[in-house]
Scaffold this motif. Structure first.
Motif, PDB file in Angstrom:
ATOM      1  N   LEU A   1       8.083   3.447   2.274  1.00  0.00           N
ATOM      2  CA  LEU A   1       6.619   3.071   2.432  1.00  0.00           C
ATOM      3  C   LEU A   1       6.747   1.588   3.221  1.00  0.00           C
ATOM      4  CD1 LEU A   1       3.833   3.235   2.102  1.00  0.00           C
ATOM      5  CD2 LEU A   1       3.876   2.421  -0.079  1.00  0.00           C
ATOM      6  N   ARG A   2       7.462   0.660   2.941  1.00  0.00           N
ATOM      7  CA  ARG A   2       7.736  -0.676   3.526  1.00  0.00           C
ATOM      8  C   ARG A   2       7.778  -0.365   5.025  1.00  0.00           C
ATOM      9  NH1 ARG A   2      12.017  -4.417   1.971  1.00  0.00           N
ATOM     10  NH2 ARG A   2      10.970  -5.746   3.269  1.00  0.00           N
ATOM     11  N   LEU A   3       8.589   0.414   5.519  1.00  0.00           N
ATOM     12  CA  LEU A   3       9.049   0.780   6.736  1.00  0.00           C
ATOM     13  C   LEU A   3       7.878   1.252   7.670  1.00  0.00           C
ATOM     14  CD1 LEU A   3      12.679   1.805   6.514  1.00  0.00           C
ATOM     15  CD2 LEU A   3      11.978  -0.364   7.568  1.00  0.00           C
ATOM     16  N   LYS A   4       7.242   2.360   6.792  1.00  0.00           N
ATOM     17  CA  LYS A   4       6.233   2.960   7.315  1.00  0.00           C
ATOM     18  C   LYS A   4       4.775   2.027   7.562  1.00  0.00           C
ATOM     19  CE  LYS A   4       3.092   7.074   6.439  1.00  0.00           C
ATOM     20  NZ  LYS A   4       2.642   8.043   5.467  1.00  0.00           N
ATOM     21  N   LEU A   5       4.587   1.316   6.495  1.00  0.00           N
ATOM     22  CA  LEU A   5       3.562   0.130   7.147  1.00  0.00           C
ATOM     23  C   LEU A   5       3.939  -0.739   7.865  1.00  0.00           C
ATOM     24  CD1 LEU A   5       2.698  -0.537   2.976  1.00  0.00           C
ATOM     25  CD2 LEU A   5       1.356   0.641   4.577  1.00  0.00           C
ATOM     26  N   ALA A   6       5.355  -0.839   8.420  1.00  0.00           N
ATOM     27  CA  ALA A   6       5.769  -1.816   9.481  1.00  0.00           C
ATOM     28  C   ALA A   6       5.576  -1.021  10.698  1.00  0.00           C
ATOM     29  CB  ALA A   6       6.807  -2.372   9.334  1.00  0.00           C
ATOM     30  N   GLY A   7       4.983   0.244  10.676  1.00  0.00           N
ATOM     31  CA  GLY A   7       4.747   0.924  12.003  1.00  0.00           C
ATOM     32  C   GLY A   7       5.940   2.130  12.555  1.00  0.00           C
TER      33      GLY A   7
ATOM     34  N   GLU B   1      -0.235   4.222  -0.683  1.00  0.00           N
ATOM     35  CA  GLU B   1      -0.202   3.922   0.611  1.00  0.00           C
ATOM     36  C   GLU B   1      -1.477   2.912   1.015  1.00  0.00           C
ATOM     37  OE1 GLU B   1       0.173   5.316   5.408  1.00  0.00           O
ATOM     38  OE2 GLU B   1       0.903   6.628   3.766  1.00  0.00           O
ATOM     39  N   ALA B   2      -2.611   3.734   0.630  1.00  0.00           N
ATOM     40  CA  ALA B   2      -4.033   3.055   0.985  1.00  0.00           C
ATOM     41  C   ALA B   2      -4.116   1.521   0.308  1.00  0.00           C
ATOM     42  CB  ALA B   2      -5.225   4.176   0.562  1.00  0.00           C
ATOM     43  N   GLU B   3      -3.691   1.338  -0.921  1.00  0.00           N
ATOM     44  CA  GLU B   3      -3.601   0.292  -1.459  1.00  0.00           C
ATOM     45  C   GLU B   3      -2.876  -0.724  -0.919  1.00  0.00           C
ATOM     46  OE1 GLU B   3      -2.869  -1.381  -5.917  1.00  0.00           O
ATOM     47  OE2 GLU B   3      -3.176   0.660  -5.739  1.00  0.00           O
ATOM     48  N   ARG B   4      -1.439  -0.285  -0.299  1.00  0.00           N
ATOM     49  CA  ARG B   4      -0.452  -1.222   0.025  1.00  0.00           C
ATOM     50  C   ARG B   4      -1.031  -1.675   1.357  1.00  0.00           C
ATOM     51  NH1 ARG B   4       4.613  -0.784  -2.137  1.00  0.00           N
ATOM     52  NH2 ARG B   4       5.793  -1.764  -0.364  1.00  0.00           N
ATOM     53  N   ARG B   5      -1.843  -0.665   2.254  1.00  0.00           N
ATOM     54  CA  ARG B   5      -1.924  -1.067   3.421  1.00  0.00           C
ATOM     55  C   ARG B   5      -3.333  -2.106   3.480  1.00  0.00           C
ATOM     56  NH1 ARG B   5      -0.684   1.078   8.062  1.00  0.00           N
ATOM     57  NH2 ARG B   5       0.493   3.075   7.053  1.00  0.00           N
ATOM     58  N   ALA B   6      -4.115  -1.612   2.375  1.00  0.00           N
ATOM     59  CA  ALA B   6      -5.153  -2.748   2.461  1.00  0.00           C
ATOM     60  C   ALA B   6      -4.731  -4.175   1.892  1.00  0.00           C
ATOM     61  CB  ALA B   6      -5.917  -2.287   1.135  1.00  0.00           C
ATOM     62  N   GLU B   7      -3.627  -4.150   1.271  1.00  0.00           N
ATOM     63  CA  GLU B   7      -3.050  -5.489   0.831  1.00  0.00           C
ATOM     64  C   GLU B   7      -2.382  -6.233   2.133  1.00  0.00           C
ATOM     65  OE1 GLU B   7      -0.061  -4.577  -2.319  1.00  0.00           O
ATOM     66  OE2 GLU B   7      -1.619  -4.682  -3.766  1.00  0.00           O
ATOM     67  N   ARG B   8      -1.647  -5.239   2.779  1.00  0.00           N
ATOM     68  CA  ARG B   8      -1.006  -6.063   4.100  1.00  0.00           C
ATOM     69  C   ARG B   8      -2.260  -6.430   5.156  1.00  0.00           C
ATOM     70  NH1 ARG B   8       3.821  -4.570   6.500  1.00  0.00           N
ATOM     71  NH2 ARG B   8       3.722  -4.635   8.802  1.00  0.00           N
ATOM     72  N   ASP B   9      -3.249  -5.390   5.254  1.00  0.00           N
ATOM     73  CA  ASP B   9      -4.224  -6.077   6.303  1.00  0.00           C
ATOM     74  C   ASP B   9      -4.965  -7.088   5.872  1.00  0.00           C
ATOM     75  OD1 ASP B   9      -3.590  -3.726   7.682  1.00  0.00           O
ATOM     76  OD2 ASP B   9      -5.383  -2.624   6.976  1.00  0.00           O
ATOM     77  N   ARG B  10      -5.369  -7.310   4.250  1.00  0.00           N
ATOM     78  CA  ARG B  10      -5.877  -8.522   3.731  1.00  0.00           C
ATOM     79  C   ARG B  10      -4.977  -9.667   4.193  1.00  0.00           C
ATOM     80  NH1 ARG B  10      -4.846  -8.681  -1.956  1.00  0.00           N
ATOM     81  NH2 ARG B  10      -2.693  -9.506  -1.294  1.00  0.00           N
ATOM     82  N   ASP B  11      -3.836  -9.726   3.953  1.00  0.00           N
ATOM     83  CA  ASP B  11      -2.707 -10.882   4.280  1.00  0.00           C
ATOM     84  C   ASP B  11      -2.703 -11.110   5.758  1.00  0.00           C
ATOM     85  OD1 ASP B  11      -2.234 -10.885   1.423  1.00  0.00           O
ATOM     86  OD2 ASP B  11      -0.308  -9.761   1.634  1.00  0.00           O
ATOM     87  N   ALA B  12      -2.617 -10.117   6.503  1.00  0.00           N
ATOM     88  CA  ALA B  12      -2.645 -10.627   8.019  1.00  0.00           C
ATOM     89  C   ALA B  12      -3.971 -11.161   8.534  1.00  0.00           C
ATOM     90  CB  ALA B  12      -2.382  -9.238   8.986  1.00  0.00           C
ATOM     91  N   ALA B  13      -5.171 -10.563   7.819  1.00  0.00           N
ATOM     92  CA  ALA B  13      -6.495 -11.175   8.099  1.00  0.00           C
ATOM     93  C   ALA B  13      -6.361 -12.669   7.617  1.00  0.00           C
ATOM     94  CB  ALA B  13      -7.641 -10.417   7.724  1.00  0.00           C
ATOM     95  N   LYS B  14      -5.879 -12.880   6.755  1.00  0.00           N
ATOM     96  CA  LYS B  14      -5.723 -14.219   6.048  1.00  0.00           C
ATOM     97  C   LYS B  14      -5.010 -15.037   6.935  1.00  0.00           C
ATOM     98  CE  LYS B  14      -3.346 -15.096   2.481  1.00  0.00           C
ATOM     99  NZ  LYS B  14      -2.814 -15.139   1.079  1.00  0.00           N
ATOM    100  N   ARG B  15      -3.901 -14.675   7.438  1.00  0.00           N
ATOM    101  CA  ARG B  15      -2.964 -15.453   8.337  1.00  0.00           C
ATOM    102  C   ARG B  15      -3.686 -15.899   9.482  1.00  0.00           C
ATOM    103  NH1 ARG B  15       0.919 -12.126   5.950  1.00  0.00           N
ATOM    104  NH2 ARG B  15       0.943 -10.663   7.660  1.00  0.00           N
ATOM    105  N   LYS B  16      -4.276 -14.794  10.183  1.00  0.00           N
ATOM    106  CA  LYS B  16      -5.017 -14.920  11.314  1.00  0.00           C
ATOM    107  C   LYS B  16      -6.270 -16.075  11.282  1.00  0.00           C
ATOM    108  CE  LYS B  16      -7.614 -12.311  14.983  1.00  0.00           C
ATOM    109  NZ  LYS B  16      -7.879 -11.166  15.449  1.00  0.00           N
TER     110      LYS B  16
END
Length: 725
Positions: free
Chosen positions: A173-179, A624-639
């Motif tokens: 899942l980590r690799l999938k979330l990384a594209g 996956e949906a939960e992890r992707r939401a967390e990843r998107d949230r963190d990316a938006a916060k960094r941006k």
């Protein structure tokens, strides 16, 4: 067995945990060598003798059971390889390991180790088989419970299979979330698991013996360790900040040793012929020694071939980073030299803190000290250029004096300790004679070490920044500065390691020819501050507290099951330079007002709170949906933070766009990974800047309020601006 008493080599307030090197030797994994038998008996003689060990313990069936437990958990800390059935089969060893150590017949340790290697291979085979199955949909409420330190051993292989399935799914899942795409993910993970099996398969009898003897040593107390000869050499190298070789940091990637970083001033970088990412495929000695193909070798064996006495020659066959591995290598000839590891030495910088309400800006000097290092061998030889933390700190302080800074912050965050002599000497740079540390031996005798030289190098405002990773010698320095009232202590409560270690060379007893038996880092005393309090278990409590990064229940001396308790002895006479109690409420108020408006400090506090909340769960979702939401949230916060930094004119975070790529360090491009590591060192540091601001507040408050200054600064006949004389 009794051993002849020897004089202490050197009192050391050493690091939290000793570096454990996986070693190689001509010993079969299932057949202990004669040297190992002798070393086991020598270690037993030391650790059971009150003339050496601060808290000796009889090696009996009770201690054997502890060694048994620690050995198994050191091999399998996550309880992912052994089953409860395995432990039951090994149960007969629980009460026999004491006899094995006493007699030197340590075959049981090797048998356990062999079973461990077998179980790893079985688990890896299972993990690789899972990659071919249809188990990689990520819906529902599945989770990977990664923290298994306190979990029971799995009942059987079926339960282990379920655990490994969740672990493999999380990796996927980590690799999938990384594209990454499925075929790429499968290839990456299959190679990762195969390398795990290969690496464990390379472990041998020295590895088994070192791990086993350390299970015994750490059962005596958390800071007693056994070093094989090669591990002892590396430990001394880390303390001396020097080595003899080509000046390159190496890393193993697959079957090849790769240059990760070139050390400034070393032969490798000065040659202009090497760079990060280049691969070393062959090594030859001198101008005519045979070239040895080192592909597939363990990294420590390759390092041993490359390093050597300064002035000697080594030849390297190099495949450049940009070439395919089977390209014809370039042959490079280098003359070895003595390399100073400057990156690990004390460093200084000056921060400018803006004034408040028309007050002038203040310039605060900062010294970052990663360890209390000392080149013992260089000092013994009376060398003029031996590495010394005191020498480096004194040089920086004199530079600060020349630049007329208004105060100095000593940054000891994550400084795990080092030489007690250096801790005492550095304290002496700030006080004019007096005791620094009391060391109480097992018999009750107390030795006082202190500064005997008149005068100080820095007599102005001082603060010491600490965190939970500040330990041992760091706590001696910070605690003594606090006892003397010489400076402010800022940050988090420190680790709480209040014991003193001594290095004992095991080769001195059998009159060994060369280095055969290793060394023991042995706890010989407990240290106490001038005021009589120990830092053991409790640590040094700061005057101004920052938010806690790691809870005391999760990390620190107090979490170790066999740590010594806190204690107190009589104080020794010393001069109090100040009492910051009356000043602290003002500093706290100014600090709280400032951090409320400090974006960087607020962001850091938010990240710490998030980290602690996530860490407390001890699991991650496999939805996956939960992890992707967390990843998107963190990316938006960094941006968003980067945008705010730009708008506010703040330094950009060099890792602001960094996201989890799902890879391990040896799966990434090594040169890029090293560059990323360097960039991380340049990230904004709101804690350091706030520490400097607190010290600037103290200077301003004491300069403007003479009655308060008289209360806080107790020493008379002070020159303007001085905190002590």
């Amino acid at each position: 067995m009794k051993v002849a008493k020897v004089l202490p080599v050197s009192l050391l307030a050493l690091a939290l945990t000793a570096p454990v090197a996986w070693l190689t030797a001509q010993a079969d994994a299932g057949n202990p060598s004669a040297e190992q038998a002798t070393a086991a008996k020598l270690v037993y003689g030391l650790l059971s003798d009150s003339r050496y060990a601060y808290r000796p313990r009889a090696l009996d069936d009770k201690l054997s059971a502890e060694v048994f437990k620690r050995y198994l958990e050191s091999l399998d800390p996550g309880k992912l390889f052994f089953t409860a059935g395995d432990i039951a089969k090994l149960e007969g060893y629980r009460s026999r390991l004491d006899d094995a150590i006493k007699s030197g017949e340590v075959a049981p340790a090797f048998e356990i180790f062999s079973l461990y290697q077998t179980r790893v291979n079985e688990r890896v085979a299972h993990a690789r088989a899972l990659l071919k199955q249809d188990i990689f949909s990520f819906e529902g409420n599945d989770r990977w419970e990664y923290d298994r330190e306190d979990a029971p051993w799995s009942a059987d292989t079926a339960e282990l299979d379920r655990l490994w399935q969740q672990s493999v799914r999380n990796d996927w899942l980590r690799l999938k979330l990384a594209g990454k795409q499925p075929d790429e993910i499968r290839k990456t993970l299959d190679k990762r698991y195969a390398n795990m099996s290969k690496n464990v398969g390379e472990l041998n009898g020295i590895d088994a013996f070192q791990t086993f003897l350390n299970a015994y040593a750490t059962s005596i107390d958390p800071h007693t360790d056994y070093f094989d000869p090669r591990a002892a050499e590396r430990f001394e190298q880390s303390m001396s900040l020097s080595l003899e070789g080509i000046g390159a940091q190496l890393q193993k990637q697959d079957d090849v040793v790769v240059i990760r970083e070139l050390i400034p001033g070393g032969p490798a970088i000065l040659s202009g012929k090497l760079k990060a990412g280049d691969r070393i495929v062959g090594v030859g000695q001198g101008d005519s020694g045979p070239m040895e193909d080192v592909i597939g070798w363990r990294i420590d064996d390759v390092v041993d071939k490359i390093k050597g006495p300064k002035g000697t020659q080594v030849r390297l066959d190099i495949v450049p980073a940009e070439a395919v591995l089977d390209s014809k290598p370039n042959r490079i000839v280098l003359n070895r030299a003595k390399i100073r590891l400057e990156e690990q030495a004390a460093k200084g910088e000056v921060l400018t803190i803006p004034g408040v309400d028309g007050a002038p800006a203040r310039r605060i000097g900062v010294i970052k000290l990663p360890a209390f290092y000392q080149d013992w061998e260089g000092r013994r030889r009376n060398s003029n250029d031996y590495a010394s933390a005191t020498r480096d700190v004194e040089r920086l302080l004199r530079e600060f004096r020349g630049e007329r800074v208004d105060g100095v912050v000593m940054d000891l965050r994550n400084n795990g300790g080092g030489s007690l002599d250096e801790a005492v000497a550095i304290t002496g740079l700030f006080i004019d004679k007096g005791p620094v540390v009391q060391a109480k031996a097992s018999g009750g005798d107390v030795r006082v070490d202190g500064d005997t030289a008149s005068g100080v190098v820095w007599d102005g405002p001082l603060a010491v920044l600490i965190n939970r990773g500040s330990a041992s010698a760091s706590e001696i320095f910070a605690g003594a500065i606090q006892d003397y009232g010489r400076g402010l202590i800022i940050g988090e409560t420190s680790f709480g390691k209040g014991t003193v270690q001594n290095l004992v060379d095991l080769d001195r007893w059998p009159m060994a020819d060369g280095k055969r038996f290793g060394q023991v880092k042995l706890t010989i005393a407990q240290f106490f501050l001038p005021g009589g309090s120990s830092t053991q278990n409790k640590g040094v409590v700061p005057d101004i507290k920052f938010p806690v990064t790691v809870d005391a229940s999760e990390y620190g001396e107090s979490t170790l099951d066999n740590a010594l308790p806190w204690d107190r002895i009589a104080a020794v006479p010393y001069v109090r330079y100040g009492d910051f109690g009356p000043l602290l409420p003002r500093l706290e108020a100014l600090h709280n007002t400032r951090i409320a408006a400090d974006r960087e400090f607020r962001w850091w506090s938010e990240d710490i709170a998030q980290f602690r909340a996530e860490n407390a769960k001890k699991w991650v979702s496999l939805n996956e949906a939960e992890r992707r939401a967390e990843r998107d949230r963190d990316a938006a916060k960094r941006k968003l933070r980067q945008e705010e930094r730009k708008a506010l004119g703040l330094d950009l975070d060099p890792l602001g766009e960094d996201t989890d790529d799902g890879l391990t360090s040896n799966e990434r491009d090594i040169a890029q990974d090293a560059a990323r590591e360097k960039a991380a060192e340049k990230r904004p540091d709101p804690l350091l800047r706030e520490s400097a601001a607190i010290l600037a507040d103290a200077v301003r408050e004491l300069d403007s309020d003479k009655p308060l200054s008289a209360q806080v600064l107790l020493t008379e006949s002070r020159k303007p601006g001085q905190w002590a004389n």
